[in-house]
Design an enzyme around this catalytic site. Structure first.
Site, PDB file in Angstrom:
ATOM      1  N   ILE A 184       6.836  -2.534   7.513  1.00 10.84           N
ATOM      2  CA  ILE A 184       6.814  -1.078   7.579  1.00 10.84           C
ATOM      3  C   ILE A 184       7.634  -0.552   6.415  1.00 10.84           C
ATOM      4  CG2 ILE A 184       7.351   0.964   8.946  1.00 10.84           C
ATOM      5  CD1 ILE A 184       5.203  -0.823  10.210  1.00 10.84           C
ATOM      6  N   LYS A 185       7.011   0.290   5.595  1.00 10.37           N
ATOM      7  CA  LYS A 185       7.717   0.851   4.445  1.00 10.37           C
ATOM      8  C   LYS A 185       8.461   2.117   4.866  1.00 10.37           C
ATOM      9  CE  LYS A 185       5.802   0.674   0.278  1.00 10.37           C
ATOM     10  NZ  LYS A 185       4.804   0.854  -0.815  1.00 10.37           N
ATOM     11  N   ILE A 186       9.769   2.107   4.647  1.00 14.31           N
ATOM     12  CA  ILE A 186      10.628   3.245   4.963  1.00 14.31           C
ATOM     13  C   ILE A 186      11.339   3.660   3.685  1.00 14.31           C
ATOM     14  CG2 ILE A 186      12.641   4.036   6.273  1.00 14.31           C
ATOM     15  CD1 ILE A 186      11.856   2.099   8.486  1.00 14.31           C
TER      16      ILE A 186
ATOM     17  N   SER B  71       0.854  -1.189   0.000  1.00 10.14           N
ATOM     18  CA  SER B  71       0.000   0.000   0.000  1.00 10.14           C
ATOM     19  C   SER B  71       0.884   1.231   0.000  1.00 10.14           C
ATOM     20  CB  SER B  71      -0.909   0.011   1.235  1.00 10.14           C
ATOM     21  OG  SER B  71      -0.147   0.253   2.415  1.00 10.14           O
TER      22      SER B  71
ATOM     23  N   ILE C  24       2.690  -1.183   5.049  1.00 10.88           N
ATOM     24  CA  ILE C  24       2.126   0.140   5.306  1.00 10.88           C
ATOM     25  C   ILE C  24       3.277   1.127   5.411  1.00 10.88           C
ATOM     26  CG2 ILE C  24       2.063  -0.164   7.823  1.00 10.88           C
ATOM     27  CD1 ILE C  24      -0.536   1.540   7.782  1.00 10.88           C
TER      28      ILE C  24
END
Length: 367
Positions: free
Chosen positions: A139-141, A44, A108
């Site tokens: 977790i998207k970083i 997402s 996300i």
């Protein structure tokens, strides 16, 4: 069931859907994609959520309740998005269990406005990890310079990370170093390395979009002949860089301690130029141990007429080097291209996040 997508999966490519919405979840559409189209993960981003909220009535009840409670807009966005991510994670949990945690993942993204702040990105990653509270979360970083130490810190704490917005080979190598450093610290902290997963999202189509624009300006026959070559070549060389790392003694020591590889993930795989095959960035980037995250339109195209002909990365390293050398020879400044793409990427996600905030704010006022 799509035999073409089965063949792609059999080649060792994990097929992830680059989309999520509550409508997709409540209608059982995601389950059907898992069953019929070999989808084994979901990604997402702010643009996807802004689009989902602008359609239908799936969010109306929650928006109403948030409005009645007087929840601030940013908290409301977090409540809405993490609800969908938890739901999707639960739908994909059987895949996660069946693959030993490699797939069945849902991503996300941290607030993109924090992309230039290490400390705030780490704090946001921790908060999202706690709020969603599912083992199959990523977790998207973003892979900005400031994001690199945040990646290391998150992984060192046992947070699984999807590194996003990677365009350059140099930055990708820095991402892999940040990942390895995080694992080394996690090991020193006594964490179970087998439970820490990561993927590195290497963006594809935007590279062709930017370089093709520059080739069109040159207008020479040599320039025209190189259109549509850069993105695939860049991604193939990224995989070569990945192979260098996983063959290194540094990685082998972590692998012996139970660590799992940070798989390359091909992102932005829908073609932007209608003159290119709509499955270009699927067909030409097939090799075992990779992820391809597809918009539904590209997923459908691949299911219908994709071409799975075996490994289309490892045998073509020399072609990739030659393509990049030819681009340099005619004056394409690769470093400037990837700089522009990263800046634009951050700006686009910030704009989408602001759009998402505005959409939720307007809905809260109506509720």
């Amino acid at each position: 069931m799509s035999e073409i997508l089965k063949s792609l999966s059999d080649q060792g490519v994990s097929i992830w859907l680059d989309d999520i919405s509550r409508e997709r979840l409540r209608t059982g559409n995601l389950e059907s994609l898992i069953r019929d189209k070999h989808v084994v993960g979901v990604t997402s981003n702010p643009t996807i959520f802004a689009s989902a909220l602008s359609k239908g009535d799936a969010y109306d009840t929650q928006l109403h309740d948030l409005a009645v409670r007087g929840v601030e807009v940013e908290e409301a966005v977090r409540a809405i998005t993490t609800y969908d991510i938890r739901w999707a994670a639960d739908v994909l949990r059987p895949v996660y269990d069946a693959t030993g945690g490699a797939d069945g993942r849902v991503s996300i993204e941290v607030d993109p406005r924090l992309a230039r702040s290490t400390d705030k990105t780490v704090a946001e990653a921790r908060a999202l990890w706690w709020m969603v509270d599912r083992p199959n979360l990523f977790i998207k970083i973003p892979a900005t310079v400031e994001g690199l130490p945040a990646i290391t810190q998150a992984i060192s704490e046992g947070i699984s990370v999807n590194v996003t917005l990677i365009f350059s080979l140099e930055r990708y190598r820095a991402v892999m170093d940040a990942w390895l450093t995080g694992l080394e610290r996690a090991k020193a902290n006594g964490l179970n390395l087998a439970g820490i997963e990561s993927v590195a999202s290497f963006f594809v189509s935007r590279v062709d979009t930017e370089i093709d624009k520059r080739l069109d300006k040159l207008g020479t026959p040599e320039a025209k002949a190189l259109k549509g070559k850069a993105a695939v070549a860049n991604a193939r060389l990224a995989f070569a860089a990945y192979e260098d790392v996983v063959n290194s003694p540094r990685w082998q020591a972590l692998k012996a301690a139970g660590a799992r590889p940070q798989r390359p993930l091909w992102a932005s795989t829908g073609t932007k130029d209608p003159s290119y095959p709509d499955t270009l960035y699927v067909d030409e980037l097939v090799t075992a141990g990779t992820v391809n995250t597809l918009p539904e339109k590209t997923l459908d195209a691949a299911a219908d007429h994709g071409r799975v002909t075996g490994d289309t990365i490892r045998p073509f390293y020399e072609d990739a080097w030659n393509a990049m050398a030819a681009l340099k020879e005619i004056g394409i400044d690769y470093d400037d291209v990837v700089r522009v793409l990263e800046e634009e990427g951050v700006e686009k996600f910030e704009a989408s996040w602001n759009e998402l905030l505005a959409t939720v704010s307007a809905e809260l006022r109506k509720a």
